[in-house]
Design an enzyme around this catalytic site. Structure first.
Site, PDB file in Angstrom:
ATOM      1  N   LYS A 104       0.802  -1.202   0.000  1.00  0.00           N
ATOM      2  CA  LYS A 104       0.000   0.000   0.000  1.00  0.00           C
ATOM      3  C   LYS A 104       0.837   1.255   0.000  1.00  0.00           C
ATOM      4  CE  LYS A 104      -3.261  -2.168   3.198  1.00  0.00           C
ATOM      5  NZ  LYS A 104      -3.700  -2.137   4.607  1.00  0.00           N
TER       6      LYS A 104
ATOM      7  N   GLU B 177       7.961   2.917  -6.091  1.00  0.00           N
ATOM      8  CA  GLU B 177       8.007   2.371  -4.728  1.00  0.00           C
ATOM      9  C   GLU B 177       8.152   3.494  -3.712  1.00  0.00           C
ATOM     10  OE1 GLU B 177       7.082   0.458  -2.743  1.00  0.00           O
ATOM     11  OE2 GLU B 177       8.414  -1.199  -2.275  1.00  0.00           O
ATOM     12  N   ASP B 178       7.658   3.252  -2.524  1.00  0.00           N
ATOM     13  CA  ASP B 178       7.745   4.272  -1.470  1.00  0.00           C
ATOM     14  C   ASP B 178       9.141   4.342  -0.854  1.00  0.00           C
ATOM     15  OD1 ASP B 178       7.431   1.758  -0.318  1.00  0.00           O
ATOM     16  OD2 ASP B 178       6.002   2.407   1.202  1.00  0.00           O
TER      17      ASP B 178
ATOM     18  N   ASP C   8      14.353  -0.386   1.811  1.00  0.00           N
ATOM     19  CA  ASP C   8      14.931  -0.525   3.148  1.00  0.00           C
ATOM     20  C   ASP C   8      15.929  -1.686   3.090  1.00  0.00           C
ATOM     21  OD1 ASP C   8      15.080  -0.060   5.954  1.00  0.00           O
ATOM     22  OD2 ASP C   8      13.617  -1.628   6.326  1.00  0.00           O
TER      23      ASP C   8
ATOM     24  N   ASP D 231       3.344   3.927   6.565  1.00  0.00           N
ATOM     25  CA  ASP D 231       2.568   3.759   7.795  1.00  0.00           C
ATOM     26  C   ASP D 231       3.394   3.248   8.955  1.00  0.00           C
ATOM     27  OD1 ASP D 231       2.925   1.094   6.625  1.00  0.00           O
ATOM     28  OD2 ASP D 231       1.584   0.441   8.221  1.00  0.00           O
TER      29      ASP D 231
ATOM     30  N   ARG E 143      -0.559   7.257   7.019  1.00  0.00           N
ATOM     31  CA  ARG E 143      -0.334   7.275   5.571  1.00  0.00           C
ATOM     32  C   ARG E 143      -0.759   8.595   4.937  1.00  0.00           C
ATOM     33  NH1 ARG E 143       0.894   2.007   3.941  1.00  0.00           N
ATOM     34  NH2 ARG E 143      -0.110   0.321   5.084  1.00  0.00           N
TER      35      ARG E 143
HETATM   36  P1  IMP Z   1      12.288  -3.698   2.197  1.00  0.00           P
HETATM   37  O1  IMP Z   1      12.863  -3.921   3.559  1.00  0.00           O
HETATM   38  O2  IMP Z   1      13.216  -2.943   1.305  1.00  0.00           O
HETATM   39  O3  IMP Z   1      11.794  -4.973   1.599  1.00  0.00           O
HETATM   40  O4  IMP Z   1      11.026  -2.766   2.402  1.00  0.00           O
HETATM   41  C1  IMP Z   1       9.790  -3.335   2.647  1.00  0.00           C
HETATM   42  C2  IMP Z   1       8.713  -2.366   2.935  1.00  0.00           C
HETATM   43  O5  IMP Z   1       8.829  -2.034   4.294  1.00  0.00           O
HETATM   44  C3  IMP Z   1       8.702  -1.032   2.218  1.00  0.00           C
HETATM   45  O6  IMP Z   1       8.146  -1.086   0.939  1.00  0.00           O
HETATM   46  C4  IMP Z   1       7.830  -0.252   3.172  1.00  0.00           C
HETATM   47  O7  IMP Z   1       6.456  -0.480   2.896  1.00  0.00           O
HETATM   48  C5  IMP Z   1       8.220  -0.822   4.519  1.00  0.00           C
HETATM   49  N1  IMP Z   1       9.164   0.074   5.220  1.00  0.00           N
HETATM   50  C6  IMP Z   1      10.512   0.020   5.248  1.00  0.00           C
HETATM   51  N2  IMP Z   1      11.024   1.021   5.980  1.00  0.00           N
HETATM   52  C7  IMP Z   1       9.953   1.739   6.402  1.00  0.00           C
HETATM   53  C8  IMP Z   1       9.819   2.943   7.193  1.00  0.00           C
HETATM   54  O8  IMP Z   1      10.787   3.584   7.658  1.00  0.00           O
HETATM   55  N3  IMP Z   1       8.539   3.363   7.416  1.00  0.00           N
HETATM   56  C9  IMP Z   1       7.436   2.704   6.933  1.00  0.00           C
HETATM   57  N4  IMP Z   1       7.525   1.601   6.192  1.00  0.00           N
HETATM   58  C10 IMP Z   1       8.763   1.120   5.925  1.00  0.00           C
HETATM   59 MG    MG Z   2       6.130  -0.534   0.315  1.00  0.00          MG
END
Ligand code: IMP
Ligand code: MG
Length: 184
Positions: A50, A106-107, A110, A166, A172
């Site tokens: 989302k 993508e938002d 991480d 979120d 959000r």
């Molecule tokens: P990944 O760890 O790169 O797979 O990120 C997975 C997902 O974790 C991202 O798309 C976000 O939706 C969520 N996420 C990672 N870091 C944050 C943060 O600082 N705040 C909110 N959501 C986060």
């Molecule tokens: Mg995300």
């Protein structure tokens, strides 16, 4: 957890990291560049739900060439504010990507796990081309090597909320990116 108290809700919004106007400016520039680059090509913007729904909504309004939007949902599992590894595609695209130049919108990147998996999946479907545009990047947290083609803001290792992102499904709708205050 359900939150209904406005004061408790607001108490956890810490320092504003990226303001509404900074986001707007960066999006405008990004929209202009993408409009130039993809002019004349069948373009599909794919948002990962989302978290990226706000970014997609604003970015597509800065794109001045014809484009379609599509949605996928990927769930990465969290313990508190920390990702614990597994990625599950819970909702898949309706479009056949082999007909499109695809931009994943993508938002935040991480650990890199979500996008590494989504990109692997989409490449198997042979899009005409594939690019990743992320609003935020937290390179210091990477577990899986992954680099976006375009990253609008690089941020330090803080859990952030707002502009689609979120904590426990709240925040959000904030128009800016703020740090989340976990200890009050
Ligand atoms: P990944 O760890 O790169 O797979 O990120 C997975 C997902 O974790 C991202 O798309 C976000 O939706 C969520 N996420 C990672 N870091 C944050 C943060 O600082 N705040 C909110 N959501 C986060
Ligand atoms: Mg995300």
């Amino acid at each position: 957890m359900t939150v209904t108290n406005k004061a408790d809700y607001e108490a956890r919004i810490d320092r504003i990291l990226i303001s509404e106007s900074e986001i707007k400016q960066a999006l405008k520039r990004c929209g202009e560049e993408l409009s130039r680059e993809y002019n004349g090509k069948p373009l599909l913007l794919v948002s990962i739900l989302k978290g990226a729904f706000v970014f997609l909504a604003d970015l597509c309004r800065e794109i001045t060439i014809p484009c379609e939007v599509g949605f996928m949902a990927a769930k990465s599992y969290f313990e508190g504010t920390t990702s614990v590894g597994n990625v599950e595609i819970t909702y898949d695209l309706a479009q056949n990507v082999s007909n499109y130049h695809v931009i994943i919108v993508e938002d935040i990147i991480d650990t890199g796990r979500t996008l590494a998996e989504v990109v692997r999946m989409l490449k198997e479907r042979h899009p005409l081309s594939l690019k990743v545009v992320t609003l935020l990047d937290k390179p210091s947290r990477r577990v899986v090597p992954f680099e976006a083609d375009v990253s609008l803001f690089t941020i330090p290792d803080h859990f952030v909320i707002g502009y689609g992102l979120d904590c426990g499904e709240y925040y959000r709708g904030l128009p800016y990116i703020a740090e989340y205050k976990s200890d009050l």
